[in-house]
Structures are given as structure tokens and as C-alpha cells.
Design a protein around this motif. Sequence first.
Motif, PDB file in Angstrom:
ATOM      1  N   PRO A  71       0.835  -1.300  -0.037  1.00  0.00           N
ATOM      2  CA  PRO A  71      -0.003  -0.079  -0.012  1.00  0.00           C
ATOM      3  C   PRO A  71       0.710   1.339  -0.073  1.00  0.00           C
ATOM      4  O   PRO A  71       0.346   2.481  -0.039  1.00  0.00           O
ATOM      5  N   SER A  72       2.143   1.237   0.009  1.00  0.00           N
ATOM      6  CA  SER A  72       2.858   2.272   0.129  1.00  0.00           C
ATOM      7  C   SER A  72       2.731   3.039  -0.934  1.00  0.00           C
ATOM      8  O   SER A  72       2.671   2.714  -2.252  1.00  0.00           O
ATOM      9  N   PRO A  73       2.512   4.565  -0.988  1.00  0.00           N
ATOM     10  CA  PRO A  73       2.427   5.221  -2.359  1.00  0.00           C
ATOM     11  C   PRO A  73       3.818   5.445  -3.158  1.00  0.00           C
ATOM     12  O   PRO A  73       4.706   5.575  -2.790  1.00  0.00           O
ATOM     13  N   ASN A  74       3.192   5.184  -4.622  1.00  0.00           N
ATOM     14  CA  ASN A  74       4.260   5.430  -5.649  1.00  0.00           C
ATOM     15  C   ASN A  74       4.265   6.854  -5.989  1.00  0.00           C
ATOM     16  O   ASN A  74       3.413   7.559  -5.785  1.00  0.00           O
ATOM     17  N   PRO A  75       5.382   7.151  -6.676  1.00  0.00           N
ATOM     18  CA  PRO A  75       5.431   8.617  -7.235  1.00  0.00           C
ATOM     19  C   PRO A  75       4.203   8.990  -7.932  1.00  0.00           C
ATOM     20  O   PRO A  75       3.859   7.999  -8.899  1.00  0.00           O
TER      21      PRO A  75
ATOM     22  N   VAL B 218      -2.088  13.859  -2.923  1.00  0.00           N
ATOM     23  CA  VAL B 218      -0.904  13.407  -2.822  1.00  0.00           C
ATOM     24  C   VAL B 218       0.113  13.524  -1.653  1.00  0.00           C
ATOM     25  O   VAL B 218       0.769  12.449  -1.177  1.00  0.00           O
ATOM     26  N   ILE B 219       0.104  14.777  -1.164  1.00  0.00           N
ATOM     27  CA  ILE B 219       0.545  15.038   0.130  1.00  0.00           C
ATOM     28  C   ILE B 219      -0.012  14.110   1.401  1.00  0.00           C
ATOM     29  O   ILE B 219       0.741  13.518   2.034  1.00  0.00           O
ATOM     30  N   MET B 220      -1.265  14.097   1.213  1.00  0.00           N
ATOM     31  CA  MET B 220      -1.806  13.175   2.244  1.00  0.00           C
ATOM     32  C   MET B 220      -1.504  11.610   2.208  1.00  0.00           C
ATOM     33  O   MET B 220      -1.525  10.995   3.397  1.00  0.00           O
ATOM     34  N   ALA B 221      -1.389  11.209   0.984  1.00  0.00           N
ATOM     35  CA  ALA B 221      -0.916   9.982   0.605  1.00  0.00           C
ATOM     36  C   ALA B 221       0.477   9.621   1.408  1.00  0.00           C
ATOM     37  O   ALA B 221       0.678   8.470   1.781  1.00  0.00           O
ATOM     38  N   LYS B 222       1.127  10.713   1.385  1.00  0.00           N
ATOM     39  CA  LYS B 222       2.562  10.526   1.953  1.00  0.00           C
ATOM     40  C   LYS B 222       2.275  10.636   3.289  1.00  0.00           C
ATOM     41  O   LYS B 222       3.430   9.799   4.024  1.00  0.00           O
ATOM     42  N   ILE B 223       1.610  11.117   3.984  1.00  0.00           N
ATOM     43  CA  ILE B 223       1.770  11.394   5.640  1.00  0.00           C
ATOM     44  C   ILE B 223       1.039  10.006   6.296  1.00  0.00           C
ATOM     45  O   ILE B 223       1.554   9.631   7.134  1.00  0.00           O
ATOM     46  N   ILE B 224       0.070   9.315   5.487  1.00  0.00           N
ATOM     47  CA  ILE B 224      -0.637   8.266   6.191  1.00  0.00           C
ATOM     48  C   ILE B 224       0.435   7.001   6.266  1.00  0.00           C
ATOM     49  O   ILE B 224       0.854   6.493   4.970  1.00  0.00           O
ATOM     50  N   PRO B 225       0.538   6.325   7.268  1.00  0.00           N
ATOM     51  CA  PRO B 225       1.585   4.918   7.180  1.00  0.00           C
ATOM     52  C   PRO B 225       0.488   3.698   6.915  1.00  0.00           C
ATOM     53  O   PRO B 225      -0.012   2.952   7.343  1.00  0.00           O
ATOM     54  N   TRP B 226       0.353   3.536   5.504  1.00  0.00           N
ATOM     55  CA  TRP B 226      -0.588   2.510   4.974  1.00  0.00           C
ATOM     56  C   TRP B 226       0.245   1.234   5.306  1.00  0.00           C
ATOM     57  O   TRP B 226      -0.535   0.400   5.711  1.00  0.00           O
ATOM     58  N   SER B 227       1.567   1.160   4.951  1.00  0.00           N
ATOM     59  CA  SER B 227       2.087  -0.446   5.095  1.00  0.00           C
ATOM     60  C   SER B 227       2.075  -0.801   6.208  1.00  0.00           C
ATOM     61  O   SER B 227       2.344  -2.273   6.740  1.00  0.00           O
ATOM     62  N   GLU B 228       2.181  -0.153   7.520  1.00  0.00           N
ATOM     63  CA  GLU B 228       2.406  -0.663   8.767  1.00  0.00           C
ATOM     64  C   GLU B 228       1.044  -1.452   9.286  1.00  0.00           C
ATOM     65  O   GLU B 228       1.298  -2.102  10.387  1.00  0.00           O
ATOM     66  N   PHE B 229       0.124  -1.103   8.978  1.00  0.00           N
ATOM     67  CA  PHE B 229      -1.199  -1.783   9.344  1.00  0.00           C
ATOM     68  C   PHE B 229      -2.035  -2.641   8.412  1.00  0.00           C
ATOM     69  O   PHE B 229      -3.088  -2.960   8.747  1.00  0.00           O
ATOM     70  N   GLU B 230      -1.152  -2.950   7.208  1.00  0.00           N
ATOM     71  CA  GLU B 230      -1.680  -3.833   6.319  1.00  0.00           C
ATOM     72  C   GLU B 230      -1.989  -5.212   6.829  1.00  0.00           C
ATOM     73  O   GLU B 230      -3.076  -5.950   6.760  1.00  0.00           O
ATOM     74  N   ALA B 231      -1.024  -5.813   7.715  1.00  0.00           N
ATOM     75  CA  ALA B 231      -1.294  -6.948   8.095  1.00  0.00           C
ATOM     76  C   ALA B 231      -2.403  -7.167   9.191  1.00  0.00           C
ATOM     77  O   ALA B 231      -3.034  -8.170   9.212  1.00  0.00           O
ATOM     78  N   GLU B 232      -2.355  -6.112  10.069  1.00  0.00           N
ATOM     79  CA  GLU B 232      -3.665  -6.206  10.956  1.00  0.00           C
ATOM     80  C   GLU B 232      -4.632  -6.108  10.338  1.00  0.00           C
ATOM     81  O   GLU B 232      -5.864  -6.638  10.624  1.00  0.00           O
TER      82      GLU B 232
END
Length: 473
Positions: free
Chosen positions: A7-11, A30-44
Motif C-alpha cells: 500500500p505504500s504510495p508510488n510517485p 498526493v501530500i496526504m497519501a505520503k503522510i498516512i502510514p499505509w504499509s504498517e497496518f496492512e497485516a492487521e
Amino acid sequence: MYRKVDPSPNPPSNFDLPFEGKLSEDNRWVIMAKIIPWSEFEAEYAQNFTVSTGAPAKSFRIALGALIIKERLGTSDSETVEQIRENPYLQYFIGMTTYSDASPFDSSMFVHFRQRIGVNLINKINEKMVKEQTELPGEEVEKKSSGISEHKNQGKLILDATCAPADIKYPTDLGLLNQGREYTEKIIDALHTQIKSPGKKKPRTYRNTARKAYLTVAKNRKPSRKVRRKAIKKQLQYIKRNLAHIDGMGELQSLRKYYYRMLLVATEVYRQQLWMYENKKNSIDDRIVSLTQPHIRPIVRGKAGKSVEFGAKLSASCRNGYVFLDRISWDNFNESVDLKKQVEEFKRFTGFYPESIHVDRIYRTRENRAWCKERGIRMSGPPLGRPPTNISKSTKKQAQSDERIRNSIEGKFGEAKRRFSLGRVMAKLSNTSGTAIAITFLVMNLSSLLRQAFWLFSVYFRTNSFFQVFYLY
């Protein structure tokens, strides 16, 4: 079935558009997509899917991103899907890599998104997001290397509670009984259709007479107490007759889940209203105020113009301008009992106790004062006992400063209710309503971080422009 997706944002430059051009780097989504930690909660999030077969479920970034877009734009479920379908920036925000004119999902999926992403998960995302964006790189290592004592109190903690009203009709005893009577009539109709016994007539419910008796009083602007009690008694008798017919008809196991649930709620409403009628009381424990949302309770607040609100009561804390949801309950509670837990959460988040706590009168109990004094925390407000006759200017100035600091959380509540959806929660289930409330606090903090990012960008742009002009001359 759930397929793990990065889920980490691409350029933004890698996002494929059907026309010439690229997504702008300084766009808010685009800025908000970089702020949110998507990848850290994917497993949960993936733990909600235990079956390895079936159609693939929507990814975590799509689910959370759609909820954030809905709250940020203040749109309905169906309108949010249309906005995503039409806007390439919104499609990039939810993790899509190519622009598509087709709807990414059906609007009914929002219910599943709210059920899978609970309050606890949103609170974790909220804390992680704020901590990553406000903590300077290497700050934690620098504290340990410099030998700063963890017992040194720093910062300010602001605590308060509020209510998030639900989207229900203002409840009255007569109105609830009339609604319960109508549901029991629908259940009788459904049972009679399912039984289909030859020669067996449907029980009489006198529904036209019962509705006429209800409207006679409901249309009266100010009916007397005697008239209201007489109308309530009639509705109680109609419901009692209908419940007896339902018991005699049997076949309850063949009822749809919706009708069976409404039967249980209508029976409980009848029991509560009968007890209040016989004992001439106006309140009862766990009182139901909505048949469609029986989890909602009346919350006595004592506010001007709204002495009672119907919804969830929230206990929140404000740290450095960011608000965090600490407790949500459908039953009324005394928010002062949460002070110790909220202070310990502040220490876990920052690493030290706050220097001062800014609260209103209900928090300033003897127990809380003593607990804070042991830890070197100053609590706002006057001390216990008779106020002194002569108050120094420094004391007055300190009290005014404390009150101005405490007002910031009131402003946050006002922003959440006027700008966002906390003023009227449209979700119908208890768990989905909790998710909708928690999303409001996450989006508020995300908006604050976005404003900070724009401010830093403008300062950086102006500074570079100044030096370019300086070196040019």
C-alpha cells in the motif's frame, strides 16, 4: 479472500493518465497519501479475512482511503464513489496506478469497510501518523544520548468530553410505542404469509383504530399529562394484544433476521414503557430511544438549549494541537475517571508526564488532584476550599491563560461537529458508528498536518525565491 498488496504510495509521475500530463506533487491528496502510514497496518487489516477462497477483497488502502475521502469531502456513500470515479487524484490516493472511468467498488462496501476497520485500528493509525510527522529524525536517539531524565515533565495535556448525536427522530414515549406497534403488525403479516394454513384467518390488529388514536394526540401541540397517559395506555394494550397473537402463531424460527431482531426490540420497549407507566416514572436503566438503533442511550449533558443528547459519549485528549479519541461509550459515564489513563497514554506517547493538565470542573476531584500532585503535574483551576479574598495579578493571569489553553479542545469539538460529521453520525450500527466517529478525529489531524505541510512548502518556496533574487543582483 485477501491478497496482500503493497500500500505504500508510488510517485505521482508513475500514475498512468489517458491524456498527456502528470499528477502534481503539491496536490493535497498526493501530500496526504505520503503522510498516512499505509504499509504498517496492512497485516492487521488482513486478519479480518481467514478464508483463502472466494473473490479477492478490497485492499486496506482502498478501504481506509475511501473512508477518509468521504469524511474529508462530507459526501454520502454513493457520491463518494462517484467522486473517486471522476477524479484521478482520488484514485491515486486509494492506491490505484491507472486512471479508470469505472467505479472502483459499490457504495454498499462502505458498511464492510467500517466493520473491518475498527476504532482501535484507526486510533493506532492516528497516533502513528501524528508521531511520525511531528517527531524530528533522530529525536529519540538524541534524548537517550543526552541523558535527559524521563521524569522531567514537559508539554500540556487538555482533556474534555462531548457527545456525538446520532441521526434519529426525537424520541417520545408515545412515538416509540406507536412505532413498536407498527413493527409487531408487520411481523404478524409476515408470519401469516409464511404459515399459509388453509382456513386460518389472520389475527385482527385494529391497526387503523390504533393509528387514529395515536394521531389524535400526536397532532395536539400541547396535550395534557392525563391525555398522554391515556394514549400511552391504549398503545400498550395494542402491543400486548399483538405480542400475544405472535406467540400463538408460532413459527418464529422462520422469521427473517430483521423481523426477529425487531420483535426482540419491540418486546423490550413494551416492557420498559409498561414499567414506567405503572410506576409513574420518566426514566429507566438502559432505556431504548430508537427501535432501529437500540444501542443509543440518552446522554444528559446540561448544555444550553440541549439538556439531553442521543448518541455516543466521547472522552478525548488534545496534545500539541492534535486530538485523540480515548474512549467511546453508548452509556453515560463520568469522564473524570479517565484522567489517570489519559495521562499514562500521554506518557506512553511522548515519554514523559505533562507539565500541566487543563480540564474543567468535573475533573478536579480530590483523588485526581492528589494523583497529579504525586507526579509533579499542575492541574488548572482554583484550589479546593474557600477562595481567598485578595487574588494576586499573577494568579489571575495564570487562570486566564489556563482557560484559553483549555478552550482549544472546545474549538476542536466545534470543528468536528460543524466542518466534519461528528454533529450527526449517519451510520446505523454500533460498530460502524464508532468507526465513523474515530475517522473524524483522524481526518482532523490529517488536515492539521496538511496545513503544516503547505506552510512549510510556502516558506521553502519564498526563501528560495529570495536567495535567487539576491544572487541575481
